[in-house]
Write an enzyme that holds these catalytic residues in place. Sequence first.
Site, PDB file in Angstrom:
ATOM      1  N   HIS A 360       0.749  -1.291   0.013  1.00  9.17           N
ATOM      2  CA  HIS A 360      -0.049   0.170  -0.275  1.00  9.17           C
ATOM      3  C   HIS A 360       1.199   1.092  -0.529  1.00  9.17           C
ATOM      4  O   HIS A 360       0.278   2.125  -0.088  1.00  9.17           O
ATOM      5  CB  HIS A 360      -1.292  -0.242   1.630  1.00  9.17           C
ATOM      6  CG  HIS A 360      -1.772  -1.024   1.187  1.00  9.17           C
ATOM      7  ND1 HIS A 360      -3.219  -0.590   1.054  1.00  9.17           N
ATOM      8  CD2 HIS A 360      -2.053  -2.240   1.762  1.00  9.17           C
ATOM      9  CE1 HIS A 360      -3.861  -2.017   0.768  1.00  9.17           C
ATOM     10  NE2 HIS A 360      -2.875  -2.825   1.862  1.00  9.17           N
ATOM     11  N   LYS A 551      -9.412  13.061   4.447  1.00 11.25           N
ATOM     12  CA  LYS A 551      -8.418  12.283   5.559  1.00 11.25           C
ATOM     13  C   LYS A 551      -6.985  12.279   5.968  1.00 11.25           C
ATOM     14  O   LYS A 551      -7.276  13.759   6.836  1.00 11.25           O
ATOM     15  CB  LYS A 551      -7.754  12.220   3.521  1.00 11.25           C
ATOM     16  CG  LYS A 551      -6.832  13.119   3.098  1.00 11.25           C
ATOM     17  CD  LYS A 551      -5.944  13.673   1.786  1.00 11.25           C
ATOM     18  CE  LYS A 551      -6.894  13.424   0.683  1.00 11.25           C
ATOM     19  NZ  LYS A 551      -7.447  12.072  -0.158  1.00 11.25           N
ATOM     20  N   ARG A 552      -6.544  11.535   6.095  1.00 10.23           N
ATOM     21  CA  ARG A 552      -5.514  11.774   7.395  1.00 10.23           C
ATOM     22  C   ARG A 552      -4.838  12.773   6.798  1.00 10.23           C
ATOM     23  O   ARG A 552      -4.404  12.863   5.936  1.00 10.23           O
ATOM     24  CB  ARG A 552      -4.723  10.791   7.354  1.00 10.23           C
ATOM     25  CG  ARG A 552      -4.893   9.368   8.164  1.00 10.23           C
ATOM     26  CD  ARG A 552      -5.305  10.264   8.921  1.00 10.23           C
ATOM     27  NE  ARG A 552      -4.048   9.767  10.043  1.00 10.23           N
ATOM     28  CZ  ARG A 552      -3.680   8.954  10.796  1.00 10.23           C
ATOM     29  NH1 ARG A 552      -4.650   7.432  10.696  1.00 10.23           N
ATOM     30  NH2 ARG A 552      -2.868   9.057  11.263  1.00 10.23           N
ATOM     31  N   LYS A 557       0.272  14.472   1.188  1.00 11.35           N
ATOM     32  CA  LYS A 557      -1.473  14.167   0.631  1.00 11.35           C
ATOM     33  C   LYS A 557      -1.744  15.674   0.498  1.00 11.35           C
ATOM     34  O   LYS A 557      -2.480  16.736  -0.543  1.00 11.35           O
ATOM     35  CB  LYS A 557      -2.508  14.117   2.095  1.00 11.35           C
ATOM     36  CG  LYS A 557      -2.513  12.330   2.038  1.00 11.35           C
ATOM     37  CD  LYS A 557      -3.701  12.017   2.977  1.00 11.35           C
ATOM     38  CE  LYS A 557      -3.391  10.526   3.395  1.00 11.35           C
ATOM     39  NZ  LYS A 557      -3.870   9.714   2.018  1.00 11.35           N
ATOM     40  N   THR A 659      -8.727   6.291  -1.897  1.00 14.59           N
ATOM     41  CA  THR A 659     -10.291   5.041  -1.851  1.00 14.59           C
ATOM     42  C   THR A 659     -11.147   6.211  -1.610  1.00 14.59           C
ATOM     43  O   THR A 659     -12.511   6.615  -2.263  1.00 14.59           O
ATOM     44  CB  THR A 659     -10.552   4.257  -0.841  1.00 14.59           C
ATOM     45  OG1 THR A 659      -9.521   4.024   0.326  1.00 14.59           O
ATOM     46  CG2 THR A 659      -9.766   3.012  -1.481  1.00 14.59           C
ATOM     47  N   LYS A 663     -15.016   7.783  -3.264  1.00 16.02           N
ATOM     48  CA  LYS A 663     -16.027   7.383  -2.560  1.00 16.02           C
ATOM     49  C   LYS A 663     -16.892   8.948  -2.974  1.00 16.02           C
ATOM     50  O   LYS A 663     -18.025   9.453  -2.892  1.00 16.02           O
ATOM     51  CB  LYS A 663     -16.205   7.856  -0.909  1.00 16.02           C
ATOM     52  CG  LYS A 663     -15.604   6.382  -0.354  1.00 16.02           C
ATOM     53  CD  LYS A 663     -15.297   6.410   1.374  1.00 16.02           C
ATOM     54  CE  LYS A 663     -13.932   5.215   1.133  1.00 16.02           C
ATOM     55  NZ  LYS A 663     -13.455   4.902   2.160  1.00 16.02           N
TER      56      LYS A 663
END
Length: 817
Positions: A360, A551-552, A557, A659, A663
């Site tokens: 991952h 998200k985290r 990110k 992911t 969504k």
Amino acid sequence: MTAIGLEFDQLQSSVEALRRSLSNRLMYGVGKDAVTARPQDWLHAAALAVRDRLVERWMITTRRQYDQDVKRVYYLSMEFLIGRTFSNALIALGIHDQMKEALASVGVDMDTVLDYEPDAALGNGGLGRLAACFLDSMATLGIPGFGYGIRYDYGMFRQQIVNGEQVEAPDYWLRYGNPWEFPRPEVQYPVHFGGRTMQRNGHVEWIDTQHVNAMAYDTVIPGYDTSATNTLRLWSARADEELDLSAFNQGDYQRAVEARNISENVSRLLYPDDSTMAGRELRLRQEYFFVSATMQDLIRRYLRTHSTFGRFSEKVAVHLNDTHPVLAIPELIRLLVDVHHLPWDDAMAHVRRVFSYTNHTLMPEALETWDVELLARLLPRHLEIIFDINAAFLREASERGAHDLDLIRRISLVDEYGQRRVRMAYLAIVASHKVNGVSRLHSQLMTRDIFADFARLFPDRFTNVTNGITPRRWLAQASPPLAHLVDEAIGPRWRSDLFELGALRKLRGDAAFEAAFRAAKRSNKVRLAHRALQRTGIVFNPDALFDMQVKRIHEYKRQLLNVLHVITRYNRILEAPEREWVPRVVLFAGKAASAYRMAKMIIHLINDVAAKINNDSVVGDRLKVVFVPNYGVSVAEMLIPAADLSEQISTAGTEASGTGNMKLALNGALTMGTLDGANIEIGEAVGQDNIFIFGHTSDQVDQLRCAGYRPRQVYEENAELRRALDQIRTGFFSPHDTARYTDIFHTLVDWGDHYLVLADYSAFIEAQEAADQRFMDVPAWTASAIENVAGMGKFSSDRAIAEYARDIWHVKSIEMQ
Ligand code: 26Q
């Protein structure tokens, strides 16, 4: 024992039957009556009533699996981010409306009690939620599978924001008991640590160990529109009775109890992912604890119906969700060779046919390695086995032409540079028959970069399975308005065949449908605005563009890139408030690992920027910034359906898949994204006109880094960027603590800007302008949003699981008739 024909009530799903179950469960299960019952009690009673209806299916499925002697999948994961179960179970059973009515008939509002259910937050983020979506899909497809993991007493911490900063509170999710689980005190296995190995009668024995017991807790996982179910089995640590005996006998009661507590610590808490290996001993103990219990359980189940190991690999598939459970490999070998006395080569052959591994992450610092000394102390036998696997592997590699000493050093399972460490990913690759990445790009980069040597040695071993999400939770449950609308337009079958959504395309240009689509989105935005008003006091306009990054919190990110856009927009509004601005609400949500300083600073900055902008009367409705606390599955179910724009802006080549991107698109948000992870495949599925792609590609990222990236030059050459960064640096957003964000500034401008935030800034701003333009064109935006929903077929976790079943696990669905 002889089989006894038990009689039990065949539970019906009528409102009347449910109402009766509710009363019975409240009385006999919870021990309350309608007068004294609090909302939690009603929830508990309702959960038991629902659970009762799952158990029958569960028994039948288990019986069928047994009779058909099927091959079973063991999905091993340190994390299962399940969230709430109640609504999900209602949808699976198709009794949502009946239960709502039954509760109403006893004066209870279902939506109110639903909110009392704690999230089972036994995971950090994407990897844990993927495991939960996969369980849902395995059950739905009738794939005989078990999830195996740890029943942490404390899951992911609860995040509070105090004076703009993250404060962590413990998540004691089991406080009021967990109505969904079945404790199995009769299913316990000893798990050993420490000690030493010795030879006896030609076999290795592992002796002088200490041990703790792993006790099973089972949860039913219902499939959708099928009576097939699966089981999630989580292990909890129980001190051994023997442990205290000696201390008790010496009269030392306190020490005995203390020793119990210490050994039970192994399942106490979920470790947060700070994306660098922490190397904590307790974490290693956890990893071994759960895989040892799982391997013992799997062997026991196999031997119940087989007398030799001859058909072992025909009946068992073990999947490793990242490297966290990779000790299952040496543990299975130990059990087969040392305990069941199989020859080494047979054991190794079984292992390789049984195991498969999903990677991952591509970021080298996040790849798990364990200190050889620590392994030697805690798991001496496993270390020997790993060394033996390594020796055999290096021999095999040299037979395949790997003679170069440098290559041998690179691929060795043991990193010999400095402190010797075992490379867990390499162990997983060498002992598995398949290794997969989680998006096409990720799988390509995986074989090109981090595992290139292995891909050359074992080209057939590597494959891709792009991630997916379950449409039951992420559309049917999270967004009733949109789910209803889709039902009316194309029927309800999309829930189990998401490609059906493609039929929405035939409604292209249908004005009534488009208006209804907008209304569904708007009602989700109103729902969110209400919540936000209650909790934060901030008023926002449901007609604004809802721009979401949820998200985290991680540097890769690039929440900072988003903040730079927010600040730039703010500055522009102040320069020309009279211009026609597209009103925006920018929402952030996410947790930072408690030890990740920079991530916590980013949260603080977002909140400081939000306070400044939200209190600036010149700005008004044009821009609002909100940090929604305590992001998790349930908060996501509230936020995601309300999004117009989905921020997926990681540095290309860093987000394995994502992911959340799926969504949000499934809920009709347009993606603002880099060509990273699954964004690329989302773009292909929805059409390039219906996604905003910007920034450097992963190849360009490599080139830029190679050529010598100079962020300070970007800073100096772009006046708007410079202004925003200077505001951060000089305390414009933190006037009482002007030096608060100097490290953020330096990270970006002077210390290399590792994630190329500045390099993508101007492209990002332009893409945001394009999003504004599109949003003003209401029909165009609506059409794009619908194309996004219509294009999501591929991103169902049902598709992903079908691929795993066919290409990796080689298992078939169970026959339920
Ligand atoms: C490791 C060692 C010690 C402590 C914690 C950890 C740890 C825990 C969790 C390391 C990593 C994680 C979680 C990683 C994760 O969530 N990865 C995400 O997986 C998703 C599902 O495949 C992808 O979509 C995301 O791109 C990826 O970041």
